[in-house]
Design a protein around this motif. Structure first.
Motif, PDB file in Angstrom:
ATOM      1  N   ASP A   1       0.857  -1.182   0.000  1.00 16.94           N
ATOM      2  CA  ASP A   1       0.000   0.000   0.000  1.00 16.94           C
ATOM      3  C   ASP A   1       0.903   1.246   0.000  1.00 16.94           C
ATOM      4  N   GLU A   2       0.992   1.873  -1.173  1.00 11.24           N
ATOM      5  CA  GLU A   2       1.934   2.996  -1.335  1.00 11.24           C
ATOM      6  C   GLU A   2       1.698   4.090  -0.290  1.00 11.24           C
ATOM      7  N   ALA A   3       0.436   4.484  -0.135  1.00  6.20           N
ATOM      8  CA  ALA A   3       0.134   5.601   0.783  1.00  6.20           C
ATOM      9  C   ALA A   3       0.544   5.243   2.211  1.00  6.20           C
ATOM     10  N   ALA A   4       0.326   3.984   2.584  1.00  6.92           N
ATOM     11  CA  ALA A   4       0.672   3.553   3.949  1.00  6.92           C
ATOM     12  C   ALA A   4       2.185   3.572   4.151  1.00  6.92           C
ATOM     13  N   PHE A   5       2.929   3.178   3.131  1.00  2.36           N
ATOM     14  CA  PHE A   5       4.398   3.163   3.230  1.00  2.36           C
ATOM     15  C   PHE A   5       4.919   4.604   3.352  1.00  2.36           C
ATOM     16  N   VAL A   6       4.361   5.496   2.519  1.00  6.28           N
ATOM     17  CA  VAL A   6       4.778   6.911   2.548  1.00  6.28           C
ATOM     18  C   VAL A   6       4.503   7.495   3.938  1.00  6.28           C
ATOM     19  N   GLU A   7       3.321   7.191   4.464  1.00  5.34           N
ATOM     20  CA  GLU A   7       2.919   7.699   5.780  1.00  5.34           C
ATOM     21  C   GLU A   7       3.836   7.155   6.881  1.00  5.34           C
ATOM     22  N   ALA A   8       4.215   5.885   6.756  1.00  5.82           N
ATOM     23  CA  ALA A   8       5.078   5.264   7.776  1.00  5.82           C
ATOM     24  C   ALA A   8       6.444   5.959   7.839  1.00  5.82           C
ATOM     25  N   VAL A   9       7.008   6.260   6.667  1.00  8.39           N
ATOM     26  CA  VAL A   9       8.309   6.948   6.656  1.00  8.39           C
ATOM     27  C   VAL A   9       8.157   8.325   7.299  1.00  8.39           C
ATOM     28  N   LYS A  10       7.034   8.989   7.011  1.00  9.70           N
ATOM     29  CA  LYS A  10       6.785  10.314   7.615  1.00  9.70           C
ATOM     30  C   LYS A  10       6.684  10.191   9.143  1.00  9.70           C
ATOM     31  N   THR A  11       5.971   9.173   9.604  1.00  6.81           N
ATOM     32  CA  THR A  11       5.812   8.952  11.051  1.00  6.81           C
ATOM     33  C   THR A  11       7.182   8.799  11.725  1.00  6.81           C
ATOM     34  N   ILE A  12       8.065   8.020  11.076  1.00  9.84           N
ATOM     35  CA  ILE A  12       9.397   7.769  11.652  1.00  9.84           C
ATOM     36  C   ILE A  12      10.222   9.047  11.672  1.00  9.84           C
ATOM     37  N   VAL A  13      10.185   9.784  10.558  1.00 10.59           N
ATOM     38  CA  VAL A  13      10.969  11.034  10.491  1.00 10.59           C
ATOM     39  C   VAL A  13      10.428  12.037  11.514  1.00 10.59           C
TER      40      VAL A  13
END
Ligand code: NAP
Length: 248
Positions: free
Chosen positions: A66-78
């Motif tokens: 799920d592209e959007a979920a992956f993008v969001e996860a990286v944002k959460t970590i940063v």
């Protein structure tokens, strides 16, 4: 090897090779973000084991397809840590069938889970790491991506694509100091290989010069090396972790 003040996201780290990568990298001093898709309890258990050993870990559930979920996860970590220092694209699936019986959906599902997810991860890592001009990515491909394998046209295509995609990311990341490498495990003892019939396992072992399946720890330590400064001049490389199987 020692990492200080850095973090890493490991996809598919609730069990198998990914769980071992998480424990190994935490042991080398990294804060590890443990991704899972369905195994929340297993991911929590990996976190608990790391913390009991004095390491730092967090759990982040999302489907790498799920592209959007992956993008969001990286944002959460940063947002949480101020950066993403390292990424290991480890999550992967198989859906084996002889090619003549394989539907396009069977092919596409494996490409999406293994290759498209790694593309999204590498792209988001390049953006996040590029801002800091620091970082490294390791993609977990497979010996099958180098040799091909009957019954795995979908899986071998996903892993072969991952190997050349890694080289292209390495070329794009080099100017920013971001390294991209691959490991290609041979047969490693996990749920994925447990599913094989006993006679098939024996036939594979007969083709492995070191005479056994690999241990997930042996893959994890190769990945730790590739992420570390000890591999600071290595990028676009594919490190075989297969007991010498490529020579057999
Ligand atoms: P495994 O035991 O089947 O574990 C797979 C892991 O990936 C699990 O944590 C699973 O999480 C996760 N996962 C699967 N699909 C996901 C998705 N869409 N989103 C997020 N997580 C997902 O596999 P393994 O043997 O450890 O293999 C790990 C990697 O090594 C794979 O890329 C595999 O292709 C590669 N590899 C393995 C071998 C081998 O011999 N075992 C050899 C060469 C390469 P959940 O349980 O939460 O779903």
């Amino acid at each position: 090897m020692k990492f200080t003040g850095k973090n890493v996201l490991i996809t598919g780290a609730s069990r198998g090779i990914g769980a071992e990568i998480a424990k190994t990298l935490a042991g080398f001093g990294l804060k590890v973000w443990i991704n899972y898709r369905s195994g929340a309890e297993a991911a929590d258990a990996v976190k608990a084991e790391i913390e009991a050993a004095g390491g730092e870990a967090a759990v982040i559930g999302f489907d790498v397809s799920d592209e959007a979920a992956f993008v969001e996860a990286v944002k959460t970590i940063v947002d949480a840590d101020g950066e993403l220092s390292y990424l290991v694209n480890n999550a992967g699936i198989t859906n084996d069938k002889l090619a003549m019986r394989m539907k396009v959906e069977d092919f596409e599902d494996v490409i999406r889970a293994n290759l498209v997810s790694a593309f999204v991860g590498c792209r988001e890592a390049l953006k996040a790491m590029g801002k800091k001009r620091f970082g490294a990515v390791v993609n977990v491909a497979s010996i099958v991506g180098e040799t091909g394998n009957a019954g795995q046209v979908n899986y071998s295509a996903s892993k072969g694509g991952m190997i050349t995609m890694t080289k292209s990311f390495a070329l794009e990341g080099a100017a920013r100091g971001i390294r991209f490498n691959c490991v290609t495990p041979g047969f490693i003892a996990t749920d994925m290989t447990d599913a094989l019939k006993e006679e098939i396992k024996e036939a594979f072992v007969a083709r492995i010069p070191l005479g056994r399946f690999g241990d997930p720890k042996e893959v994890a330590e190769a990945i730790a090396f590739l992420l570390s400064d000890h591999a600071g001049y290595i990028t676009g490389e594919t490190l075989k972790v297969n007991g010498g199987m490529n020579m057999a």
